[in-house]
Design a protein around this motif. Sequence first.
Motif, PDB file in Angstrom:
ATOM      1  N   SER A  49       0.808  -1.220   0.000  1.00 24.70           N
ATOM      2  CA  SER A  49       0.000   0.000   0.000  1.00 24.70           C
ATOM      3  C   SER A  49       0.841   1.271   0.000  1.00 24.70           C
ATOM      4  CB  SER A  49      -0.939   0.000   1.207  1.00 24.70           C
ATOM      5  OG  SER A  49      -0.205  -0.024   2.421  1.00 24.70           O
ATOM      6  N   HIS A  50       2.089   1.177   0.466  1.00 23.69           N
ATOM      7  CA  HIS A  50       2.956   2.350   0.545  1.00 23.69           C
ATOM      8  C   HIS A  50       3.651   2.671  -0.776  1.00 23.69           C
ATOM      9  CE1 HIS A  50       5.313  -1.242   1.170  1.00 23.69           C
ATOM     10  NE2 HIS A  50       6.430  -0.572   0.905  1.00 23.69           N
ATOM     11  N   ARG A  52       3.930   3.694  -4.707  1.00 28.01           N
ATOM     12  CA  ARG A  52       3.177   4.460  -5.697  1.00 28.01           C
ATOM     13  C   ARG A  52       3.271   3.776  -7.053  1.00 28.01           C
ATOM     14  NH1 ARG A  52       0.751   8.996  -5.154  1.00 28.01           N
ATOM     15  NH2 ARG A  52       1.825   9.369  -3.165  1.00 28.01           N
ATOM     16  N   TRP A  57      -4.420   7.275 -12.542  1.00 30.59           N
ATOM     17  CA  TRP A  57      -5.794   6.811 -12.327  1.00 30.59           C
ATOM     18  C   TRP A  57      -6.528   6.539 -13.639  1.00 30.59           C
ATOM     19  CZ3 TRP A  57      -8.115   4.626  -8.486  1.00 30.59           C
ATOM     20  CH2 TRP A  57      -7.775   4.920  -7.167  1.00 30.59           C
ATOM     21  N   CYS A  82      -1.029   9.601  -9.991  1.00 25.77           N
ATOM     22  CA  CYS A  82      -0.604   8.218  -9.751  1.00 25.77           C
ATOM     23  C   CYS A  82      -0.857   7.877  -8.288  1.00 25.77           C
ATOM     24  CB  CYS A  82       0.874   8.042 -10.077  1.00 25.77           C
ATOM     25  SG  CYS A  82       1.271   8.218 -11.828  1.00 25.77           S
ATOM     26  N   PRO A  83      -1.758   6.953  -8.002  1.00 31.75           N
ATOM     27  CA  PRO A  83      -2.060   6.621  -6.611  1.00 31.75           C
ATOM     28  C   PRO A  83      -1.042   5.653  -6.015  1.00 31.75           C
ATOM     29  CG  PRO A  83      -3.370   5.249  -8.046  1.00 31.75           C
ATOM     30  CD  PRO A  83      -2.581   6.186  -8.955  1.00 31.75           C
ATOM     31  N   THR A  84      -1.060   5.524  -4.719  1.00 31.41           N
ATOM     32  CA  THR A  84      -0.346   4.438  -4.053  1.00 31.41           C
ATOM     33  C   THR A  84      -1.219   3.183  -4.114  1.00 31.41           C
ATOM     34  OG1 THR A  84      -1.321   4.902  -1.900  1.00 31.41           O
ATOM     35  CG2 THR A  84       0.737   6.054  -2.456  1.00 31.41           C
ATOM     36  N   ASP A  87      -4.158   3.781  -1.924  1.00 28.69           N
ATOM     37  CA  ASP A  87      -5.184   4.617  -2.554  1.00 28.69           C
ATOM     38  C   ASP A  87      -6.044   3.791  -3.505  1.00 28.69           C
ATOM     39  OD1 ASP A  87      -4.093   6.842  -1.289  1.00 28.69           O
ATOM     40  OD2 ASP A  87      -2.847   7.377  -3.012  1.00 28.69           O
ATOM     41  N   TRP A  88      -5.383   2.976  -4.297  1.00 25.13           N
ATOM     42  CA  TRP A  88      -6.082   2.153  -5.288  1.00 25.13           C
ATOM     43  C   TRP A  88      -7.073   1.219  -4.598  1.00 25.13           C
ATOM     44  CZ3 TRP A  88      -3.404  -1.932  -8.920  1.00 25.13           C
ATOM     45  CH2 TRP A  88      -4.147  -2.083 -10.104  1.00 25.13           C
ATOM     46  N   ASP A 198       8.513  -0.561   3.901  1.00 25.24           N
ATOM     47  CA  ASP A 198       7.675   0.596   4.218  1.00 25.24           C
ATOM     48  C   ASP A 198       8.291   1.284   5.433  1.00 25.24           C
ATOM     49  OD1 ASP A 198       5.785   2.458   4.779  1.00 25.24           O
ATOM     50  OD2 ASP A 198       4.183   1.039   5.279  1.00 25.24           O
ATOM     51  N   THR A 224      12.800   1.081  -6.248  1.00 26.88           N
ATOM     52  CA  THR A 224      12.041   1.658  -5.141  1.00 26.88           C
ATOM     53  C   THR A 224      12.768   1.439  -3.821  1.00 26.88           C
ATOM     54  OG1 THR A 224       9.955   1.272  -6.308  1.00 26.88           O
ATOM     55  CG2 THR A 224       9.818   1.653  -3.938  1.00 26.88           C
ATOM     56  N   ALA A 264       6.200   8.748 -13.860  1.00 26.83           N
ATOM     57  CA  ALA A 264       6.510   8.291 -12.501  1.00 26.83           C
ATOM     58  C   ALA A 264       7.549   7.189 -12.522  1.00 26.83           C
ATOM     59  CB  ALA A 264       5.236   7.816 -11.815  1.00 26.83           C
TER      60      ALA A 264
END
Length: 476
Positions: A49-50, A52, A57, A82-84, A87-88, A198, A224, A264
């Motif tokens: 979740s952390h 991106r 979207w 661009c969501p994480t 977020d998605w 994370d 990342t 991104a």
Amino acid sequence: MTTTPDLPVVVIGAGPAGLAAAAHLVGRGIEPLVLEAGPSAATAVRDWSHVRLFSPWGELTDPAAEKLLAPTGWARPAADLCPTGGDWAEQYLQPLADVLGDKVRYGTTVTGVSRLGRDRVVDADRDQQPFTIRLTRTDGTDGTDGTDGTDGTDERILARAVIDASGTWSTPAPIGADGLPALGERTASARISYRTPDLKDPVVRARYAGRRTAVIGSGASAFTALATLADLARSEPGTHSVWIVRRGISGSTFGGGSADQLPARGELGLAAKAAVDDGYADAVTGFRTEAVEPTGDHRLTLVGEDGRRLDPVDEIIVLTGLRPDLSFLSELRLALDERLQAPVDLAPLIDPNQHSCGTVPPHGHRELSHPEQGVYLVGMKSYGRAPTFLAMTGYEQVRSVAAAIAGDTEGADRVELALPETGVCGGAGLFDDPAAGQADGEGCCAPAPALVRTGTGVPVPVAAAQDAASGGCCGS
């Protein structure tokens, strides 16, 4: 196809592709039943979740899903953001699952799929039999209490067709360059992670702060991790990374940079390059891990196939790609490519030696079909070990498959997706790229081993280095 239209179509996995498949089935008047092992929708996505996404979207929602969501007042976030992963999951995937309601079952692990009364050997009336899906219900525990997280209850349900959208997140590739766990890898598992850290989690932050960490892999997930650990090093003295790759480093290693049509992703590659150039990471090239050995001071030493021994590290992060779990499909007649473990007709279209995510042509039910009629692998799982997957591709897959199940061959064969050319593909819009570098002229053989000193990019000799082993594919 089976002669049991009254039965549901079982969809395995409540992730992006699985929920989109359910939305398309509902739109065609077909009853789906989505089986999700986790306690909520998008369990795998929530696990990162952390992180991106590369994709904005505008490329992460499915039209049929949006149609189901519209009556609830749902509105897609700005198309260019661009969501994480979090977020998605929270802003799209869970609301979609909520709209589907009791068509989604959580805490349900699929342990086997077959034909009713027919194992994979039996031909007689095979295609006329419904699919039988064996389930085990989970009890909500995570296994830390010493149990296996199940309540011991087995169940069987019948289905007219099966769409496996269970993904590959649960089966990361190991350290070993031969595709097997390195010697000592399992023993050292407490010091090894297969996920991007994370650092907002205090426990995770403490694990890496002030320590020396090996990052193994050459795709977006490794980038990342390198960028994340470099940020940590700026505030936590003594934090340092050793980036280990099986191939060399060239101008394309870090992706397309400002020329990447997924900005991104280009920025991520530049951040990883900065981690090396600014001295927060050393890059060891041409290193194929054979063993992980403990040291006397509770650290770990990586040993290469050529006998090289790297300086000890405190932690290891392994980001060498993902694999499909095919174990519960063993009684089905699947036609899978011997290299990628993807459907045989799809494999040439997604071969990472030839394609980036933007050059994979749209495809559907025909490329995803198997000798076992009525079963489809979709989404990340359909790509097997190939990393070039985009969410948009998965949505087109399930649109075509739903049309095929409904008997609309014309609709199933129609192409309704035009993918943008995304340049150098360092990942999948979502995940890692274990074969990066093989399709851009670098070839697949290991380069001469070298340690690239930070800030210079100049290879220097490594103590006790031997000649590089020849042959084999770099992989990561």
